[in-house]
Design a protein around this motif. Structure first.
Motif, PDB file in Angstrom:
ATOM      1  N   HIS A   9     -60.418 -44.118  11.510  1.00 33.11           N
ATOM      2  CA  HIS A   9     -60.120 -45.027  10.407  1.00 33.11           C
ATOM      3  C   HIS A   9     -60.867 -46.328  10.687  1.00 33.11           C
ATOM      4  O   HIS A   9     -60.786 -46.849  11.811  1.00 33.11           O
ATOM      5  N   ILE A  10     -61.579 -46.843   9.688  1.00 35.00           N
ATOM      6  CA  ILE A  10     -62.322 -48.098   9.877  1.00 35.00           C
ATOM      7  C   ILE A  10     -61.887 -49.131   8.832  1.00 35.00           C
ATOM      8  O   ILE A  10     -61.319 -48.776   7.803  1.00 35.00           O
ATOM      9  N   TYR A  11     -62.174 -50.394   9.126  1.00 33.70           N
ATOM     10  CA  TYR A  11     -61.778 -51.531   8.294  1.00 33.70           C
ATOM     11  C   TYR A  11     -60.272 -51.494   8.015  1.00 33.70           C
ATOM     12  O   TYR A  11     -59.815 -51.774   6.906  1.00 33.70           O
ATOM     13  N   THR A  12     -59.525 -51.181   9.046  1.00 37.51           N
ATOM     14  CA  THR A  12     -58.076 -51.052   8.891  1.00 37.51           C
ATOM     15  C   THR A  12     -57.403 -52.389   8.573  1.00 37.51           C
ATOM     16  O   THR A  12     -56.300 -52.392   8.019  1.00 37.51           O
ATOM     17  N   GLU A  13     -58.060 -53.497   8.875  1.00 36.59           N
ATOM     18  CA  GLU A  13     -57.485 -54.800   8.541  1.00 36.59           C
ATOM     19  C   GLU A  13     -57.445 -55.017   7.030  1.00 36.59           C
ATOM     20  O   GLU A  13     -56.727 -55.878   6.535  1.00 36.59           O
ATOM     21  N   SER A  14     -58.201 -54.204   6.273  1.00 38.62           N
ATOM     22  CA  SER A  14     -58.244 -54.310   4.812  1.00 38.62           C
ATOM     23  C   SER A  14     -57.423 -53.231   4.120  1.00 38.62           C
ATOM     24  O   SER A  14     -57.468 -53.111   2.896  1.00 38.62           O
ATOM     25  N   LYS A  15     -56.689 -52.433   4.856  1.00 39.05           N
ATOM     26  CA  LYS A  15     -55.987 -51.290   4.262  1.00 39.05           C
ATOM     27  C   LYS A  15     -55.002 -51.743   3.182  1.00 39.05           C
ATOM     28  O   LYS A  15     -54.519 -52.871   3.190  1.00 39.05           O
ATOM     29  N   ALA A  16     -54.731 -50.828   2.272  1.00 39.39           N
ATOM     30  CA  ALA A  16     -53.748 -51.089   1.224  1.00 39.39           C
ATOM     31  C   ALA A  16     -52.385 -51.336   1.860  1.00 39.39           C
ATOM     32  O   ALA A  16     -51.978 -50.599   2.765  1.00 39.39           O
ATOM     33  N   ASP A  17     -51.680 -52.350   1.389  1.00 45.04           N
ATOM     34  CA  ASP A  17     -50.394 -52.682   1.999  1.00 45.04           C
ATOM     35  C   ASP A  17     -49.338 -51.601   1.775  1.00 45.04           C
ATOM     36  O   ASP A  17     -48.355 -51.528   2.495  1.00 45.04           O
ATOM     37  N   TRP A  18     -49.562 -50.725   0.818  1.00 43.57           N
ATOM     38  CA  TRP A  18     -48.600 -49.668   0.500  1.00 43.57           C
ATOM     39  C   TRP A  18     -48.868 -48.369   1.251  1.00 43.57           C
ATOM     40  O   TRP A  18     -48.139 -47.398   1.095  1.00 43.57           O
ATOM     41  N   TYR A  19     -49.915 -48.349   2.079  1.00 40.04           N
ATOM     42  CA  TYR A  19     -50.268 -47.132   2.807  1.00 40.04           C
ATOM     43  C   TYR A  19     -50.072 -47.342   4.303  1.00 40.04           C
ATOM     44  O   TYR A  19     -50.541 -48.331   4.875  1.00 40.04           O
ATOM     45  N   ALA A  20     -49.415 -46.395   4.962  1.00 40.80           N
ATOM     46  CA  ALA A  20     -49.221 -46.448   6.415  1.00 40.80           C
ATOM     47  C   ALA A  20     -50.100 -45.389   7.072  1.00 40.80           C
ATOM     48  O   ALA A  20     -50.025 -44.211   6.720  1.00 40.80           O
ATOM     49  N   ILE A  21     -50.947 -45.819   8.002  1.00 40.08           N
ATOM     50  CA  ILE A  21     -51.788 -44.882   8.746  1.00 40.08           C
ATOM     51  C   ILE A  21     -50.915 -44.291   9.854  1.00 40.08           C
ATOM     52  O   ILE A  21     -50.500 -44.996  10.769  1.00 40.08           O
ATOM     53  N   ALA A  22     -50.641 -42.996   9.761  1.00 38.03           N
ATOM     54  CA  ALA A  22     -49.708 -42.394  10.712  1.00 38.03           C
ATOM     55  C   ALA A  22     -50.204 -41.051  11.236  1.00 38.03           C
ATOM     56  O   ALA A  22     -49.412 -40.223  11.660  1.00 38.03           O
ATOM     57  N   ASP A  23     -51.530 -40.838  11.224  1.00 40.94           N
ATOM     58  CA  ASP A  23     -52.053 -39.532  11.630  1.00 40.94           C
ATOM     59  C   ASP A  23     -52.497 -39.484  13.086  1.00 40.94           C
ATOM     60  O   ASP A  23     -52.940 -38.440  13.553  1.00 40.94           O
TER      61      ASP A  23
END
Length: 131
Positions: A109-123
């Motif tokens: 996952h890249i540019y994680t500082e810009s991720k959508a606030d409604w999405y949780a990266i949990a993989d």
């Protein structure tokens, strides 16, 4: 070898080498361009990618300095992302357009500082901030 196409089938392509790795980009441009929480791209050297049908239907959008994104003029499917700098020999292919199996490859996952606030990266995949 991999094959892919756009949603309407007007554009088809072939990749004649293994896809080296995948990135799941969370930058705002990828999110907006794909209409999703992130965009998934497979990275290949440019000489291994070629359009086999409908190249005249491929449009280009220069989204930022040195960055080009391509899409099908008919259906709007995102096809590629590439940069003149710093990686001029590589193209990133939208993995959702693949028609052939990908198999397991390294993913980040890249540019994680810009991720959508409604999405949780949990993989459990690696995450990189690239601001």
């Amino acid at each position: 070898m991999h094959h892919g196409s756009c949603l309407c089938g007007a554009v088809k392509y072939q990749i004649d080498a293994p896809i080296e790795s995948a990135t799941h980009c969370h930058c705002s441009q990828c999110r907006k361009g794909h209409g999703a929480a992130f965009a998934s791209y497979g990275n290949v050297r440019r000489e291994h990618f070629r359009f086999t049908q409908g190249q005249e239907q491929v449009a280009a959008f220069h989204s930022s300095p040195h960055v080009t994104r391509t899409f099908c003029r008919q259906c709007g499917s995102n096809l590629q992302w590439f940069a003149d700098r710093p990686h001029p020999k590589w193209v990133s292919v939208a993995l959702g357009t693949l028609d052939s199996p990908l198999g397991e490859i390294p993913q980040t996952h890249i540019y994680t500082e810009s991720k959508a606030d409604w999405y949780a990266i949990a993989d459990g995949l690696p995450q990189e901030s690239r601001s």
